[in-house]
Structure formats: structure tokens, C-alpha cells
Design a protein around this motif. Structure first.
Motif, PDB file in Angstrom:
ATOM      1  N   SER A 301       0.830  -1.215   0.000  1.00 40.11           N
ATOM      2  CA  SER A 301       0.000   0.000   0.000  1.00 40.11           C
ATOM      3  C   SER A 301       0.855   1.252   0.000  1.00 40.11           C
ATOM      4  O   SER A 301       0.576   2.214  -0.728  1.00 40.11           O
ATOM      5  N   LEU A 302       1.893   1.251   0.808  1.00 36.35           N
ATOM      6  CA  LEU A 302       2.766   2.422   0.882  1.00 36.35           C
ATOM      7  C   LEU A 302       3.510   2.635  -0.427  1.00 36.35           C
ATOM      8  O   LEU A 302       3.718   3.779  -0.856  1.00 36.35           O
ATOM      9  N   ALA A 303       3.919   1.547  -1.071  1.00 34.60           N
ATOM     10  CA  ALA A 303       4.616   1.670  -2.355  1.00 34.60           C
ATOM     11  C   ALA A 303       3.688   2.257  -3.410  1.00 34.60           C
ATOM     12  O   ALA A 303       4.092   3.132  -4.196  1.00 34.60           O
ATOM     13  N   ARG A 304       2.437   1.793  -3.455  1.00 32.75           N
ATOM     14  CA  ARG A 304       1.476   2.335  -4.426  1.00 32.75           C
ATOM     15  C   ARG A 304       1.247   3.821  -4.173  1.00 32.75           C
ATOM     16  O   ARG A 304       1.171   4.619  -5.114  1.00 32.75           O
ATOM     17  N   TRP A 305       1.089   4.187  -2.895  1.00 33.62           N
ATOM     18  CA  TRP A 305       0.891   5.595  -2.550  1.00 33.62           C
ATOM     19  C   TRP A 305       2.086   6.432  -2.975  1.00 33.62           C
ATOM     20  O   TRP A 305       1.924   7.530  -3.545  1.00 33.62           O
ATOM     21  N   ALA A 306       3.304   5.951  -2.722  1.00 32.42           N
ATOM     22  CA  ALA A 306       4.520   6.705  -3.063  1.00 32.42           C
ATOM     23  C   ALA A 306       4.602   6.957  -4.569  1.00 32.42           C
ATOM     24  O   ALA A 306       4.957   8.060  -5.006  1.00 32.42           O
ATOM     25  N   VAL A 307       4.261   5.957  -5.366  1.00 29.44           N
ATOM     26  CA  VAL A 307       4.293   6.122  -6.824  1.00 29.44           C
ATOM     27  C   VAL A 307       3.192   7.076  -7.273  1.00 29.44           C
ATOM     28  O   VAL A 307       3.414   7.965  -8.105  1.00 29.44           O
ATOM     29  N   ARG A 308       2.004   6.911  -6.705  1.00 28.79           N
ATOM     30  CA  ARG A 308       0.863   7.749  -7.093  1.00 28.79           C
ATOM     31  C   ARG A 308       1.123   9.231  -6.792  1.00 28.79           C
ATOM     32  O   ARG A 308       0.749  10.115  -7.568  1.00 28.79           O
ATOM     33  N   GLU A 309       1.801   9.497  -5.676  1.00 29.65           N
ATOM     34  CA  GLU A 309       2.059  10.878  -5.277  1.00 29.65           C
ATOM     35  C   GLU A 309       3.340  11.447  -5.884  1.00 29.65           C
ATOM     36  O   GLU A 309       3.726  12.580  -5.576  1.00 29.65           O
ATOM     37  N   GLY A 310       3.990  10.653  -6.731  1.00 29.36           N
ATOM     38  CA  GLY A 310       5.191  11.158  -7.398  1.00 29.36           C
ATOM     39  C   GLY A 310       6.453  11.101  -6.563  1.00 29.36           C
ATOM     40  O   GLY A 310       7.469  11.706  -6.918  1.00 29.36           O
ATOM     41  N   HIS A 311       6.418  10.361  -5.436  1.00 31.15           N
ATOM     42  CA  HIS A 311       7.617  10.222  -4.614  1.00 31.15           C
ATOM     43  C   HIS A 311       8.572   9.175  -5.170  1.00 31.15           C
ATOM     44  O   HIS A 311       9.698   9.025  -4.680  1.00 31.15           O
ATOM     45  N   ALA A 312       8.113   8.425  -6.160  1.00 26.25           N
ATOM     46  CA  ALA A 312       8.926   7.407  -6.830  1.00 26.25           C
ATOM     47  C   ALA A 312       8.554   7.428  -8.310  1.00 26.25           C
ATOM     48  O   ALA A 312       7.454   7.864  -8.663  1.00 26.25           O
ATOM     49  N   PRO A 313       9.446   6.989  -9.178  1.00 28.43           N
ATOM     50  CA  PRO A 313       9.158   7.030 -10.621  1.00 28.43           C
ATOM     51  C   PRO A 313       7.932   6.205 -10.980  1.00 28.43           C
ATOM     52  O   PRO A 313       7.648   5.176 -10.363  1.00 28.43           O
ATOM     53  N   ALA A 314       7.216   6.664 -11.983  1.00 31.58           N
ATOM     54  CA  ALA A 314       6.064   5.902 -12.478  1.00 31.58           C
ATOM     55  C   ALA A 314       6.527   4.524 -12.933  1.00 31.58           C
ATOM     56  O   ALA A 314       7.556   4.383 -13.589  1.00 31.58           O
ATOM     57  N   GLY A 315       5.795   3.508 -12.541  1.00 31.66           N
ATOM     58  CA  GLY A 315       6.162   2.146 -12.904  1.00 31.66           C
ATOM     59  C   GLY A 315       7.071   1.460 -11.905  1.00 31.66           C
ATOM     60  O   GLY A 315       7.315   0.259 -12.010  1.00 31.66           O
ATOM     61  N   ALA A 316       7.582   2.214 -10.925  1.00 32.70           N
ATOM     62  CA  ALA A 316       8.435   1.592  -9.903  1.00 32.70           C
ATOM     63  C   ALA A 316       7.592   0.675  -9.028  1.00 32.70           C
ATOM     64  O   ALA A 316       6.388   0.891  -8.845  1.00 32.70           O
ATOM     65  N   GLY A 317       8.200  -0.346  -8.481  1.00 29.43           N
ATOM     66  CA  GLY A 317       7.477  -1.280  -7.628  1.00 29.43           C
ATOM     67  C   GLY A 317       8.425  -2.034  -6.717  1.00 29.43           C
ATOM     68  O   GLY A 317       9.646  -1.889  -6.807  1.00 29.43           O
TER      69      GLY A 317
END
Length: 340
Positions: A301-317
Motif C-alpha cells: 500500500s505504501l509503495a502504491r501511494w509513493a508512486v501515485r504521489e510522485g515520490h517514486a518514478p512511475a512504474g516503480a514497484g
């Protein structure tokens, strides 16, 4: 009269041979003892943790356990935060650190091979939103159009998003001001911000700074913080035995802590109010050597949130399940991963 060849004088070949054998035997014994002493030396383990209530089991183990006898030479050092601990783990300053799930997830999203070996505490209602009454804040709905101090890429950032969404407030309507927790009280007093998202002990400092203007906004169980022991796969392979020994000492420390809780409850003449405050704190903070079944889902959940909010590159997982290794914990406490 000359002594016969092969006699028993000090200079005889027979005694010379015995002396040489004795010297070799002493040398061999010395080598054996040195090797045994080396093998018995406790394994060095560099551990980093923030100096707060969440690390209570680590502090107890360090102060009360006979760690060298347990095979550990524990070198424990304080970090400024869990994020600082994880950064220093990746710089090879530490072999094992304690941190919440957030910096662990961000390390995984950045491609680092980090792995959780156990949680050592969970804390309910760990994050608070405190508003300034002078800014017209009484509830979460009043945060729209306001400036909110928050540590970016932290549990506070996540909780603020979750709170706004549950109250029907578009998060984009809130101006987030990236502040360190120590800067928040002064920023509120100077009215540079209207509210903050914060945790203990800074929560108490913020409330004290605002005095009667402090408004605590309820957060209905949106987030339970887990405090985890994390390392890298390479360090786990290198220090697995020492980490397992440390987990055993932490399990002992947890039992001592449970005993102390019961003793304080039963102390004759104990101040009722301070005892109740202690009990209330314990009800929120749960030091425990375990891996909750929800931990992997929380990482996802935290990883999805981080990507959605732009804290990590799009497509990162991340491979959330692969970031948790309970093998050492199960040797110490076989049912620790089966708690509801």
C-alpha cells in the motif's frame, strides 16, 4: 669417566628430542587455544536506532543482557530518524537498523535489496494532526485552502492524504509545507503555517507551543506504525547468526518488559494518574518481537501511494513479500508470524 652414549645427562640426544617435542606440543596448544579464543569472540554487530520509545526492546537488551556471552558484540548508535538509519545502513555504517515501513519502502523502490527480519514494536494512533484555532480550524474539513506543515515522504504525509480523502477533501486543495518536526512549533507560533502533521514527542511540543489554540483533529485508526529491524540480503547472509542471537535477547527483553508492566500496575501507593498515563501509553505502544500478517500488505500500500504521489518514478514497484524474511524469527519464536 665419560657417560655412555644415550645416557641421561642434560645434553643427551634423548632429552633434546623430548625438549623439541615439548616445544612443538606447547606451540600446537597455543595455536589451538588462540583459535578457540577467536572462535569464541562475540560477533560484531553494528545497529542503528532512533532514541525513542519504539526502540525500547533494543535499549533494554543493550543495557541488561549479557550480549558477549550470547555471542554478540553490539555496537549500537543513535540515528536522527528511521530514514537516517536506513540511509546509513545503505552506506555501510550499520549492519542492522530499526525503522518504520516508510524508509524501507522508499529504499526498495530505489532498487536496494533491503529485508525486514522482525518487527519490534507497533504503535497505534502514532500520528496526529494539530490545527491552529486562530486559523479557523476545528476539523479535517477546515484544512482545505490551509498551509499544513508535514515531513514529506513520511508517515505524516501518508496519514494527511488518507485523512483528507476519508473526509471528502481534495488533497490538492491543501498547501503542504515541508518542515522538519523540530521546526513545527515555531512555524505555528509565527503563523507561517496553519496546522501540522506530527508524532511524539514533537506532538506534545506543538500542543504546548500553541496552548489553548491547539486543536487536535481526530484520526480514526488510519495508520498503525510498525517499527522493524531491517538489513540487506548481503548483510543477512554475513551476519545471520549474530542477528539471530540478538533476536533471542530481544525476546527475553520483551518478557521482562511484560513483567514490569504487571509490577507497576500492582505497586502499592503508586500515583493513580501517572500509572494510568503509563498504561494508556502502553495500550498504544506494543513492543513485540513479531511479524504481523498485515505487514506485507502495508508495504504494498505504501509503495502504491509513493508512486501515485510522485515520490517514486512511475512504474516503480517492490517485491513486498520478498522484503520480509521471517526465517530467523521463526527459530527464536516459532509462532511469531501467526499472530492475528
Amino acid at each position: 669417566m665419560a657417560a655412555p652414549t644415550g645416557g641421561t645427562r642434560d645434553g643427551s640426544p634423548f632429552l633434546g628430542c623430548l625438549r623439541r617435542l615439548a616445544r612443538h606440543a606447547v606451540a600446537a596448544l597455543g595455536l589451538l587455544l588462540a583459535t578457540a579464543a577467536l572462535a569464541a569472540d562475540p560477533a560484531a554487530l553494528r545497529v542503528g536506532a532512533a532514541d525513542d520509545d519504539l526502540s525500547v526492546l533494543l535499549r533494554m537488551a543493550k543495557s541488561t543482557a549479557d550480549l558477549p556471552r550470547a555471542g554478540i558484540a553490539l555496537d549500537m548508535e543513535s540515528c536522527t530518524s528511521g530514514a537516517d538509519c536506513v540511509e546509513r545502513l545503505l552506506r555501510d555504517d550499520f549492519d542492522l537498523v530499526a525503522a518504520s515501513a516508510f524508509p524501507i519502502v522508499f529504499a526498495g523502490l530505489a532498487g536496494h535489496d533491503v529485508v525486514i527480519v522482525s518487527s519490534i514494536a507497533t504503535l497505534r494512533n502514532s500520528v496526529s494532526v494539530i490545527g491552529d484555532r486562530r486559523s479557523g480550524i476545528a476539523d479535517a474539513g477546515d484544512l482545505a485552502g490551509k498551509r499544513v506543515g508535514v515531513v514529506k515522504r513520511s508517515s505524516g504525509d501518508f496519514v494527511l492524504d488518507s485523512l483528507l480523502l476519508t473526509r471528502g477533501v481534495d488533497p490538492s486543495l491543501v498547501e503542504r509545507v515541508d518542515l522538519a518536526t523540530g521546526e513545527m512549533p515555531q512555524a505555528l507560533v509565527q503563523r507561517r503555517i496553519d496546522a501540522v502533521v506530527v508524532w511524539s514527542p514533537h506532538r506534545e511540543r506543538v500542543a504546548q507551543a500553541l496552548g489553548p489554540n491547539a486543536v487536535s483533529i481526530p484520526i480514526p485508526g488510519l495508520y498503525t506504525a510498525s517499527y522493524n529491524l531491517v538489513t540487506t540480503r548481503a548483510k543477512l547472509a554475513r551476519h545471520g547468526a549474530a542477528i539471530e542471537s540478538l533476536l533471542r535477547e530481544l525476546a527475553t527483553a520483551e518478557q521482562r518488559l511484560d513483567d514490569e508492566r504487571q509490577i507497576i500496575r500492582l505497586l502499592p501507593g503508586a500515583d493513580a494518574r501517572s500509572t494510568q498515563n503509563q498504561v494508556d501509553a502502553w495500550q498504544r505502544l506494543h513492543p513485540s518481537l513479531s511479524i504481523e500478517p498485515s505487514l506485507v500488505q502495508q508495504l504494498r500500500s505504501l509503495a502504491r501511494w509513493a508512486v501515485r504521489e510522485g515520490h517514486a518514478p512511475a512504474g516503480a514497484g517492490i517485491d513486498a513479500a520478498g522484503m520480509v524474511d521471517s526465517s530467523l524469527l521463526r527459530r527464536v519464536r516459532p509462532h511469531a508470524t501467526e499472530r492475528p
